[in-house]
Structure formats: structure tokens, C-alpha cells
Enzyme design. Structure first.
Site, PDB file in Angstrom:
ATOM      1  N   LYS A 213       0.847  -1.201   0.000  1.00 36.49           N
ATOM      2  CA  LYS A 213       0.000   0.000   0.000  1.00 36.49           C
ATOM      3  C   LYS A 213       0.878   1.246   0.000  1.00 36.49           C
ATOM      4  O   LYS A 213       1.592   1.509   0.961  1.00 36.49           O
ATOM      5  CB  LYS A 213      -0.899   0.046   1.229  1.00 36.49           C
ATOM      6  CG  LYS A 213      -1.933   1.179   1.104  1.00 36.49           C
ATOM      7  CD  LYS A 213      -2.595   1.550   2.420  1.00 36.49           C
ATOM      8  CE  LYS A 213      -1.793   2.548   3.219  1.00 36.49           C
ATOM      9  NZ  LYS A 213      -1.740   3.917   2.622  1.00 36.49           N
TER      10      LYS A 213
ATOM     11  N   GLU B 132      10.391   0.456  10.220  1.00 33.67           N
ATOM     12  CA  GLU B 132      11.390   1.501  10.013  1.00 33.67           C
ATOM     13  C   GLU B 132      10.659   2.811  10.270  1.00 33.67           C
ATOM     14  O   GLU B 132       9.824   3.220   9.478  1.00 33.67           O
ATOM     15  CB  GLU B 132      11.946   1.405   8.595  1.00 33.67           C
ATOM     16  CG  GLU B 132      13.309   2.006   8.444  1.00 33.67           C
ATOM     17  CD  GLU B 132      13.214   3.471   8.111  1.00 33.67           C
ATOM     18  OE1 GLU B 132      13.174   4.267   9.072  1.00 33.67           O
ATOM     19  OE2 GLU B 132      13.190   3.811   6.935  1.00 33.67           O
TER      20      GLU B 132
ATOM     21  N   CYS C 197      13.324  10.361   7.407  1.00 29.41           N
ATOM     22  CA  CYS C 197      13.285   9.848   8.774  1.00 29.41           C
ATOM     23  C   CYS C 197      14.664   9.911   9.417  1.00 29.41           C
ATOM     24  O   CYS C 197      14.777  10.021  10.640  1.00 29.41           O
ATOM     25  CB  CYS C 197      12.751   8.429   8.798  1.00 29.41           C
ATOM     26  SG  CYS C 197      13.451   7.382   7.534  1.00 29.41           S
TER      27      CYS C 197
ATOM     28  N   GLU D  27       9.953  14.617  16.099  1.00 29.85           N
ATOM     29  CA  GLU D  27      10.293  14.620  14.682  1.00 29.85           C
ATOM     30  C   GLU D  27       9.395  15.622  13.967  1.00 29.85           C
ATOM     31  O   GLU D  27       8.181  15.504  13.979  1.00 29.85           O
ATOM     32  CB  GLU D  27      10.077  13.217  14.113  1.00 29.85           C
ATOM     33  CG  GLU D  27      10.525  13.078  12.685  1.00 29.85           C
ATOM     34  CD  GLU D  27      10.439  11.641  12.192  1.00 29.85           C
ATOM     35  OE1 GLU D  27       9.462  10.960  12.524  1.00 29.85           O
ATOM     36  OE2 GLU D  27      11.353  11.219  11.461  1.00 29.85           O
TER      37      GLU D  27
END
Lengths: 300, 474
Positions: free
Chosen positions: B180, B254, B288, B385
Site C-alpha cells: 500500500k 522503520e 526519517c 520529529e
């Protein structure tokens, strides 16, 4: 010395009353009782009372995690050669008390025939893992040929603090088979002993305490898995969780869910029927190691 | 004397975007049973296409197609034959590289220079690398048995590259996949479906279901998948870890990061500045492993920040299709809002904001390169983040303090070290709790190099020999 002395209950012509051992916890290299002051009776396979073991509490679990965290920098920073020497030393100490462990394992399992081979296998398992200390990085690391002028090296490192529920049936070999692979790469552990057969585990801590293993590398709790394990699974300073000895599937699922809160690495339960005497592979070590990949440019 | 750049737009004529896309299941595009999602060009807010939002029935069909393909075709196929399909795919990606790069830039907002020079070449390289493993698994040390059907959910920051990181190792090991793509960037995954057709990949080996978070949840929680691979936020990663508890599913995650980029007083300043800029402004900071926390040794902080601001003022922000653009569009209105909100929190908590002087286009989603100084470890902009072009600067005095601050985060994906002293680099690299450590470089990627995090940045590795472990059983 101790091994020569038959347990008081079976001595036929005991001229003197034997000195019993108090079975305590092992935290930070010391042998405290549970801070809760609680204990629970441990019975032999035939139902006879053997000892009162400490019934560890949430506070004991937290103390054990703190001890494991404190020990991590020194143990993971020790040379692989040094860790290997210490694991081999554990095997030496265990060999020296072989007869005592055979008695204790036999009393716990009720199987006097297989106890000797279980103890021998446990000793040999320490030796096997001792040798891995300075080889696992060579076998599992890599120099990676990237498409550019870069040095690129992958090295496995210990994950951190590992909480372990030791196998329920195999009181010594099962315990060694989950603790040794966790600590040889440099992790520190909090291990919950087999709930019904905790005594060989407690005696093993006497071996650990006399093998130059720094205090806090292995911390042992005895008591109820269903009471202690949830505190370890949800503890934010625990990095990984080994559910080897959890027998209740619902509890195992709950522990895995709790472990997700800080994304602990989780090893799911090992079936009760599994044979701990079978040769291990490297999987248990690798589950509790992280791969670090370092890059540096090459140039003159 | 300053030279201005003339516009150098890449042509859009190389891509042919359909008005509407279905799902790719069993080797064919089929209609979905659920709603439709519009995907927009974040640089213009123009609607590019409508894609299907896969529902429960669609996910069932896709998983069933993958299962059939695994049992009947892909699982039993010899590795050397699987390899040839992957090599074919790698070649077709190379042949259609320009088209894929332009499509990625239009749908994602990243500069064409990055999609053309980084993303798409790495996609081809990744398939080429894992193609070679397909018939050599016995030498990798992780067993040779595939797991079965892999459910793979990928993010919007590197759409096609993340697809390659997921699909290439899965297929090389003999698994089939249902993937997806992110709801805001589905188009290159759908183009990849056409590539699978061109390569004559057996039907059902790769299935693509578009949709939003609910589609991802249906896929990950589907009882018939054997493996879950997810790249995305730590929050969703934790939900996935909970949802697979008690199952037999294998998982790799991840997730997020808050990487420290540590600059010591002996670092080559100009190189370090380039590395800092690349570390946080590459791909608009939608990375990331971005070096979002700059840790600079106190004695050189002033000089370094002056040089950094001079360099930031030269960054060209704007049309992603312009070949001179350094920083493109923020991927979505939602992400832009998040970046703005966290930056405002940075102001409110007392950090000092500096923004590169640049003109932003009127339409589209934009955020100028920004640096916060006077940041403390407790500030949210130093802990959370941001996933945007926002750098937080902290200082340190000793190497021990640098290591402590670098590790003072629940994340552990990446880190950077800048120093001319080799022994210091090695000692600090040893102490950093991060899965990738770049020394005197940053944001380098290669299919042969394992990538993944410590702690709450997830588990498992993608890339390299180690990337095979996630898709094999002993």
C-alpha cells in the site's frame, strides 16, 4: 564441599542438623530478599517442601532493571575477549559444583536420570556461547561494497537491557540457554526464573557471583511470572523481551502488547515441548543485537 | 557580482497521468469497492488523478491473489528464474527513469534533481542488487525458505524508493507482496504496476492497493499475511506492533528519527556546512534519518552558524520541476500544518528562529529552510520529529557531552559526526545508539548498506545482506 553433603531430609544417620540455604534474589551482584518481605514455598516434583523462595515484587523488578541498566555501559564496553573469558569462567565454576546442580535439578524435575545430562549440557552451553563473544560480529557483520568512494561497515551491537522469562520446565539448561546468548554480545538481563522450579536458578547466581561477571549483568527474580512480567514488559528502560517461558498464551499476547509502547524487541514463547538439549543456533544472540552501519568517505 | 539562474524546467510531456486508477490485483487493474482519493501536485495544488480507496473486500482479494501466486508460481520457482524477473524490472526502471523521476516530482513535490539523481537510480540499483541474491540465499545465512505473503505499507517521502526497499528483497526471497503506497503519493507505485506487467511478472506476485490509513490497517491486520513491513511514523509503528501481538506474523518497522549531527571543533567547516544542509534540507527534511538536531562544539558555534546561514541563503526554493531547485514543496497541507505548528512551539518555548530569505510561490505548500538556535534538550523541537526543513541547534563542550545529548532521545535511527580526527570518530561512533552513523558525510544510501534503527526507530534492517533476514525462515 556442599555437593558432598546429602540433603538433610534424605540423610539416614545425620549426626548434626544440616544448614539450609536461604534462597534469595540476585540484583546488582547482591543477594537481597524481596523488598516486599514475601516468599513462596517451593516443592519438589514429588510434592515435598524444599525451600521458601523470594516472591519478587514490582519494586524488585524495577530495582533489577536499574541494576541492569547501570551495568550495561561497562559490560557492553568490555572487550569481546574479556566477555568470552568470563563466560568460560562461569562454565568452570559450574563444572566444579556439578554434583550439587545434579541434585538440585533432579529434585526440581523429579527425574534423576536426565539431571546429569542436563547439567553437563548447561556447562557445555556456557562454553559454546563463550566462544561466540569475539566471533558473532565477524560472522554477522559485513563490509558493504557501496557504489561510491566510501568505507562502509556493519557491526552488530548489543540491544541493551533484556527482560527474560526463563523456560518453566528446564530449570537450569533452559535458563542458561536464554541467559547466555543474551549476555555474550554485551546485553544485561533481568531474568524471571522458572516459577515452580526456581532453586537451580538461584544456585546458579552463586556461580555467576564468583565468575568475575560484573554485578548487574545478570539479575534474577523468583516469583509469579504473571505478577512480575507485566512490569518488565511495560518498563520503558527495558529494550527487549524474551517470552521463552510464558505458558499462558493470553498473558504472552498482553506482554507483547505492553512491549510495543517503547518498541521492545520481542521473542515469542518457546513451545513447552521444545528440547533445550538440542544444539542452539545464533538466532537468540541476533535477536538481541542491533546492526550499526558506519560510513566514511575515502579520499586523499 | 551575482549570476541569476534562468528557469530550467524539466518537461512534463514524458508522463501520461490517467484521470483515474484502479487497484492492481492479480496482474490487472481492477475497480475498487470503496471510495476514491484525489492525489494533488503539492507544488500547485492541481488535482493529478483519482485513485481507489481499497476496502476490506479489496484487501481480501489482493491477499488471496498473493497467496495463490506464492503457492503456485513464485514460491516454487527456482531462485535463478526469480532473479531474472527482478533484473528485468531493474532494467525497465532504468529505461523509464526520466518518466518515473518526473512523475515522482509531480506527485511528491521533491526537486527533480533529487528524484532524477537519487531516488530513481537507487530504485534500479536496489532491484539489481536483490536480483542477484535470489539464487544465492544459501550463502546469506538466514535460511532459504520464504515466509509467504508480505503486507507492506510505505510512506510518502520516497514513494518509489521505499517501494523498491520493500518489494525487491521480498521477491528475491520468494515471497509475494501486497503493497500500500501512501495516500498522497500513489502514482509511481501504480506506474510500477505497469512495469510489472511489462516485465511479465506472474500475476499476483505484486499487488498494489491504494488507500489511506484504514486500508493499511486492514492489510496489516489481515489474518492471511505472514509478514508485515512498515515504514512510517513511530506512532503507527507501535499500533502495528500491538496489532500483531500473539500472532505468528513477522514484523519489521522503520520509523521516525531525531538524528544528531555532531560537529567537533576540528571539523572542516565548509564540508560540515554542506553536510548539515544536506542532512536537514535534502528532500525538504521529509527524511526519517534527517540530521534534525545540530550539535556543535561551543567554541566554533558562532563561525559555523554564520557559514550555515550564508549557505542557506543560497538555497533555491521553488518549482520542483526546475532543475536548479534545491528545496521543493512540502508534500501535503497536513504536513505543512504540522511543520508550522511545531515551529510555532519552538518560538513559544523561547528558541530563536532564523529563516532563509527566499520567495515562496503563491500556490502550493511551502516552508522556507529554517534554523532554530538557543534550543535546549527539553524543547519539543529538539525532541519531536518535525519531518520538515527545520533544524534545531544545540551546543556542547566535551565529546562525552555530545554523546550524551545525541543519545538523549527515544529514537535511534541515524547520526552524523564531523571531525578530522579518526580515533575520535571511531570512539564516538561506537557510543552512538543509532543504526546508521555517517562520519564526514550524511544521507548516503546504497542497496548494499543495511538501514534501520535502534530503540523507537523500529527494528529490522533494509538493504544489504541483512535486509534478507526479514523475508526468510530458517
Amino acid at each position: 564441599m556442599i555437593a558432598e553433603e546429602p540433603p538433610a531430609e534424605t540423610a539416614e544417620h545425620a549426626a548434626r542438623l544440616a544448614i539450609r540455604k536461604t534462597y534469595k534474589l540476585f540484583i546488582g551482584g547482591a543477594f537481597p530478599r524481596s523488598e516486599s518481605g514475601r516468599s513462596y514455598p517451593v516443592r519438589s516434583a514429588s510434592g515435598d517442601f524444599m525451600a521458601n523462595a523470594a516472591l519478587a515484587s514490582r519494586k524488585d523488578a524495577r530495582d533489577a532493571v536499574r541494576a541492569a541498566r547501570s551495568a550495561f555501559a561497562k559490560w557492553s564496553g568490555a572487550t569481546a575477549y574479556n566477555r568470552g573469558q568470563i563466560l568460560y569462567r562461569i562454565a568452570e565454576m559450574l563444572e566444579g559444583r556439578r554434583a550439587q546442580f545434579i541434585d538440585e535439578v533432579a529434585a526440581a524435575s523429579g527425574d534423576g536420570v536426565s539431571a546429569a545430562s542436563e547439567v553437563d549440557a548447561a556447562i557445555d552451553r556456557w562454553v559454546w556461547y563463550a566462544g561466540w563473544s569475539d566471533k558473532i560480529a565477524q560472522v554477522h557483520g559485513a563490509a558493504n561494497p557501496v557504489a561510491g568512494p566510501y568505507f562502509n561497515l556493519s557491526t552488530p551491537e548489543p540491544t541493551g537491557v533484556v527482560a527474560i522469562v526463563a523456560p518453566a520446565e528446564s530449570s537450569l539448561l533452559g535458563l542458561v540457554s536464554v541467559v547466555a546468548p543474551a549476555i555474550v554480545p554485551g546485553n544485561t538481563v533481568v531474568v524471571v526464573a522458572s516459577e515452580e522450579r526456581p532453586l537451580p536458578a538461584v544456585t546458579l547466581t552463586e556461580v555467576l557471583a564468583t565468575s568475575d561477571l560484573p554485578g548487574g549483568v545478570v539479575n534474577l527474580l523468583t516469583g509469579r511470572v504473571a505478577e512480575i512480567a507485566p512490569w518488565l514488559a511495560s518498563h520503558m528502560d527495558v529494550d527487549a523481551l524474551d517470552l521463552a517461558g510464558v505458558r499462558d498464551a493470553g498473558l504472552a499476547t498482553d506482554l507483547e502488547i505492553a512491549a510495543a509502547e517503547n518498541l521492545k524487541r520481542v521473542l515469542r514463547p518457546v513451545p513447552a515441548s521444545s528440547d533445550w538439549a538440542a544444539d542452539p543456533d545464533v538466532q537468540r544472540m541476533l535477536t538481541f543485537m542491533e546492526m550499526k552501519t558506519a560510513w566514511h568517505p575515502k579520499g586523499i | 557580482m551575482a549570476f541569476e539562474y534562468a528557469p530550467a524546467p524539466e518537461s512534463r510531456s514524458v508522463v501520461d497521468i490517467r484521470a483515474s486508477y484502479g487497484l492492481f490485483i492479480g496482474g490487472e487493474f481492477v475497480d475498487g469497492s470503496g471510495g476514491r482519493i484525489k492525489t494533488v501536485n503539492p507544488a500547485t495544488e492541481e488535482v493529478l488523478a483519482e485513485v481507489a480507496e481499497a476496502g476490506s473486500d479489496d484487501v481480501d482479494r489482493a491477499v488471496a491473489a498473493a497467496r495463490t501466486a506464492f503457492d503456485q508460481v513464485w514460491g516454487p520457482m527456482p531462485g535463478r528464474e526469480r532473479a531474472k524477473y527482478l533484473y528485468r524490472i531493474a532494467r525497465i526502471v532504468q529505461e523509464r527513469a526520466r518518466e518515473l523521476a518526473v512523475l515522482e516530482t509531480i506527485d511528491n513535490g521533491k526537486p527533480i534533481r533529487e528524484s532524477r539523481d537519487v531516488d530513481v537510480p537507487l530504485v534500479a540499483a536496489h532491484f539489481f542488487y536483490y536480483a542477484g541474491w535470489a539464487d544465492k540465499l544459501r550463502y546469506a545465512g538466514f535460511g532459504e525458505r520464504p515466509l509467504g505473503v508480505a503486507a507492506q505499507v510505505i510512506p510518502w517521502n520516497f514513494p518509489l524508493l521505499m517501494l523498491a526497499w520493500k518489494i525487491a528483497p521480498a521477491l528475491a526471497c520468494g515471497n509475494t507482496v501486497v503493497l500500500k503506497p501512501a495516500e498522497t503519493t500513489p502514482l509511481t507505485a501504480l506506474a510500477f504496476a505497469e512495469i510489472c506487467q511489462q516485465a511479465e511478472l506472474p500475476p499476483g506476485v505484486v499487488n498494489i492497493v491504494t488507500g489511506a490509513g484504514e486500508t493499511g490497517r486492514l492489510l496489516v491486520e489481515h489474518p492471511a499475511v505472514d509478514k508485515v513491513a512498515f515504514t512510517g511514523s513511530t506512532e503507527v509503528g507501535k499500533q502495528i506492533a500491538r496489532s500483531v501481538a500473539g500472532s505468528r506474523k513477522r514484523v519489521t518497522l522503520e520509523l521516525g528519527g531525531k538524528a544528531a549531527n555532531i560537529v567537533f571543533d576540528d571539523a572542516p567547516i565548509d564540508q560540515a556546512v554542506e553536510g548539515i544542509v544536506n542532512g536537514i534540507f535534502f528532500n525538504q527534511g521529509h527524511v526519517c534519518c534527517a540530521g534534525s538536531r545540530l550539535l556543535v562544539q561551543e567554541s566554533i558555534a558562532g563561525d559555523l552558524l554564520d557559514a550555515l546561514k550564508r549557505r542557506m541563503a543560497l538555497l533555491r526554493v521553488g518549482d520542483p520541476l526546475d532543475k536548479n531547485t534545491d528545496v521543493g514543496a512540502i508534500n501535503s497541507a497536513v504536513q505543512l500544518e504540522r511543520i508550522r505548528r511545531l515551529s510555532e512551539i519552538g518560538d513559544a518555548e523561547g528558541a530563536e528562529r532564523w529563516t532563509a530569505p527566499c520567495e515562496l510561490p503563491d500556490r502550493g505548500f511551502w516552508f522556507a529552510p529554517t534554523v532554530f538556535t538557543g534550543v535546549s534538550q527539553a524543547h519539543r523541537i529538539a525532541r519531536e520529529e518535525i519531518f520538515g526543513p527545520v533544524l534545531s541547534v544545540l551546543t556542547f563542550r566535551t565529546p562525552a557531552e555530545a554523546v550524551e545529548k545525541a543519545n538523549n532521545t527515544p529514537y535511534g535511527l541515524s547520526a552524523g559526526i564531523w571531525s578530522e580526527k579518526g580515533s575520535r570518530i571511531l570512539a564516538v561512533a561506537d557510543k552512538l545508539r543509532a543504526g546508521v552513523v555517517w562520519a564526514n558525510t550524511f544521507n548516503k544510501f546504497d542497496p548494499a548498506s543495511p538501514f534501520g534503527g535502534y530503540k523507537e526507530s523500529g527494528y529490522g534492517r533494509e538493504g544489504g545482506r541483512h535486509g534478507l533476514e526479514a523475508y526468510l525462515d530458517r
